[in-house]
Design an enzyme around this catalytic site. Sequence first.
Site, PDB file in Angstrom:
ATOM      1  N   HIS A 473     -35.674  35.702  30.740  1.00 22.94           N
ATOM      2  CA  HIS A 473     -35.130  35.947  29.532  1.00 22.94           C
ATOM      3  C   HIS A 473     -36.440  35.413  28.501  1.00 22.94           C
ATOM      4  O   HIS A 473     -36.427  35.795  27.092  1.00 22.94           O
ATOM      5  CB  HIS A 473     -34.110  35.069  29.289  1.00 22.94           C
ATOM      6  CG  HIS A 473     -33.280  35.403  28.061  1.00 22.94           C
ATOM      7  ND1 HIS A 473     -33.640  35.901  27.143  1.00 22.94           N
ATOM      8  CD2 HIS A 473     -31.927  35.299  28.116  1.00 22.94           C
ATOM      9  CE1 HIS A 473     -32.583  36.301  26.165  1.00 22.94           C
ATOM     10  NE2 HIS A 473     -31.445  35.736  26.683  1.00 22.94           N
ATOM     11  N   TYR A 588     -20.622  31.326  20.337  1.00 27.48           N
ATOM     12  CA  TYR A 588     -21.896  31.799  20.149  1.00 27.48           C
ATOM     13  C   TYR A 588     -21.923  33.250  20.275  1.00 27.48           C
ATOM     14  O   TYR A 588     -21.343  33.674  21.304  1.00 27.48           O
ATOM     15  CB  TYR A 588     -22.920  30.885  20.948  1.00 27.48           C
ATOM     16  CG  TYR A 588     -24.343  31.515  20.993  1.00 27.48           C
ATOM     17  CD1 TYR A 588     -25.312  30.502  20.650  1.00 27.48           C
ATOM     18  CD2 TYR A 588     -24.628  32.733  21.307  1.00 27.48           C
ATOM     19  CE1 TYR A 588     -26.765  30.724  20.749  1.00 27.48           C
ATOM     20  CE2 TYR A 588     -26.017  33.020  21.357  1.00 27.48           C
ATOM     21  CZ  TYR A 588     -26.907  32.096  21.000  1.00 27.48           C
ATOM     22  OH  TYR A 588     -28.417  32.449  20.798  1.00 27.48           O
ATOM     23  N   THR A 601     -33.530  36.024  17.802  1.00 29.28           N
ATOM     24  CA  THR A 601     -32.133  36.044  17.674  1.00 29.28           C
ATOM     25  C   THR A 601     -31.595  34.970  16.738  1.00 29.28           C
ATOM     26  O   THR A 601     -32.627  33.946  16.297  1.00 29.28           O
ATOM     27  CB  THR A 601     -31.498  35.859  19.036  1.00 29.28           C
ATOM     28  OG1 THR A 601     -31.932  34.526  19.420  1.00 29.28           O
ATOM     29  CG2 THR A 601     -31.947  36.912  20.160  1.00 29.28           C
TER      30      THR A 601
END
Length: 771
Positions: A473, A588, A601
């Site tokens: 990630h 979230y 993001t």
Amino acid sequence: MAEAHQAVAFQFTVSPDGIDLHLCHEALRQVYLSGLHSWKKRFVRFKNGVMTGVYPGSPAGFMVVVVSYMSYNKYKQLDPSLGWITKLGQHIPISRYISTDNQKIVGGILVGTGLWVTIIMIMRNVLKCLLSWHGWMGERHGSVSRTSRVWMLLVRLFSGRKPMLYSFQNSLPRLPVPSVKDTCNRYLESVRPLMDDDKYQRMEGLAKDFEKNLGPRLQWYLKLKSWWASNYVSDWWEEYIYLRGRAPIMVNSNYYAMDFLYVFPTSIQAARAGNTIHAIMLYRRKLDRAQIKPLMLQNTIPMCSSQYERMFNSTRVPGVETDSIQHVNESKHIAVYHKGRFFKVWMFYDGRLLLPREIEQQMERILADESEPLPGEEQLAALTAGDRTPWAKARETYFSRGKNKQSLDAIEKAAFFVTLDDSEQLYDSNNPVKSLDCFAKSLLHGKCYDRWFDKSFNMILFKNGTMGLNAEHSWADAPIIGHLWEHVLSMDPKLGYTEEGHCVGKPHPNLPGPMRLQWEIPTECQETIQSSLTVARALADDVDCHSFPFTVFGKGLIKKCRTSPDAFIQIALQLAHYRDKGKFCLTYEASMTRLFREGRTETVRSCTTESCAFVRSMIRDETREERLKLLKQAAEKHQSMYRLAMTGDGIDRHLFCLYVVSKYLGEDSAFLKEVLSEPWRLSTSQTPMQQLELFDLVRHPEYASSGGGFGPVADDGYGVSYIIVGENLINFHISSKFSSPETDSHRFGDNIRQAMLDILDLFQLDNKAKK
């Protein structure tokens, strides 16, 4: 194996007559072709760098400007260099070497070039100013104001023609820094439904104190960084959220993508690998040449493409205190794992990319290899699945020299990692729940030692021909790998298979085989591997995965209700969570900030006062009219929050950066410490389909991707990923932990289904009443 012979370019013998060289012409030919390929690639990169650097200018535009400028000056009988050549001639004897006519030509070209560069800079800055306006996001779906139409026309006018992947990077605006007051107010608004009066008043006091005292000082440093750096968030986010984490990245950070739901192109593992790997390498070639079109919202507004740079040839390197990302410009091989052995497979031969059938041939050789793993080799990759610090120490101690370093380099510098899995996974219509859940768990963590979790992504091919992907990630977010995955899935039917299930084409008679990687792993290192494997297995065994396709309705019907599909689903998740746990929680939802340069993001806090009011109305005995009114208010609020997040006015990234500055200054803030310690018990993300033109889901609904998912963020919470496929399908991926008595992924899935149906009923009843 065959590669042992091909590795020798020449041999020589010493005799009384001297040295006799025996040159291997085939090997030398391959060296020549390899060098030629490298130089071509360098030239393409140089050309693309120039084209991107002058965009929205172009060679044709340069010719137009220079020729027009010189023609005008010739018509007016003016000096095209504006006297510059004459002044320069006073100091340099130009006239000795260049005639008067040539001086005019040279001067005209130089001044014309300057004019061309000036025009480019003006266009680029005008475009940057235009892209800083986000009023278009407030338009209702299906209606565009005159202001937005004029704005879009201007954006198209100043955007140039035929942009490459990185063409807009210099024209994107910087991410703005919100005011401390606005962020604090929005934060207090977001936590109000989650706190009783006493807790809220206490938090309000902390926020006001921070806003007046420490906040402005921290904000000054952030403003300074936003002026100096391309993005004031992204580098700190990558370092402190991802690279400095010492917990396992398997499950906690890595995520997965799944194969087609209903299509099984071939049952031959090596054949599926052949087409898939070839399609990935074709995508990498397009990426190297910047031939991928930049993603554009509404076919007009460009998004940042910087995250694509480290998709291939990259790996996460463990460190004792912090990890780093290693990226090499070029890699001509992939690393393959099968039954405990690691192989290095070259992707080029005769100066070209291997064809699908040739890649299948290489995979067949690996599958047919019956050699046993070396001591410690089979479970070696468990080091990448466990805690980061033991892996970092083991890497430095046991893999920094000799054959271990060479083999580790072959993995870490590979284009990507491939696992030929010896298990079978697929969607079974006779047992859909268990089959998909097993599929998801296998992609998320596998056996904990058969994926190299540090690589930018792992391509996983199962024994029965299905496939999936596991991605690290830190280097990029899910939409980036999703773009690649869409390309791979769309290419598979085009490349095709024979009636027997093999790749189209013929095997290569002289293709060198894969190279088996060699290891010398001492007993002490094997103990570290087992320790990491124990940690990883405990984590993997605790993950409760549940994936299911929601086929009752999709975005087509939701849009007829005149609401955002994402808002609809997020509100359904709030209702489902309340029914599941009997309470609300901090939620979230990932939103992108790629409208700005190097944006990644932002968080949309989906649990709002409005959504909670609607959920309570569904629990209480309220009228349908009241519920529908509250639902529409909640949807409008969610869309407003999403717009704020996308346009740089979110809450959490600003607070995170303020917290980082406070740590650098050695200042403690009770407000920031409490904000950043709040757990996200419901973490959600939508996986968007970005290349709709690649899939004709009307004619071929069977080519539906099931999307992907991730592990739970909180020990007592849920992770929910969903993908809206076509008009009539939404795929959900839910994760939680077995160890938590509060969570059950299957129970939560049932609550989501029911919540979706209950919300739709409100709209359908409203439509019937209007009719």
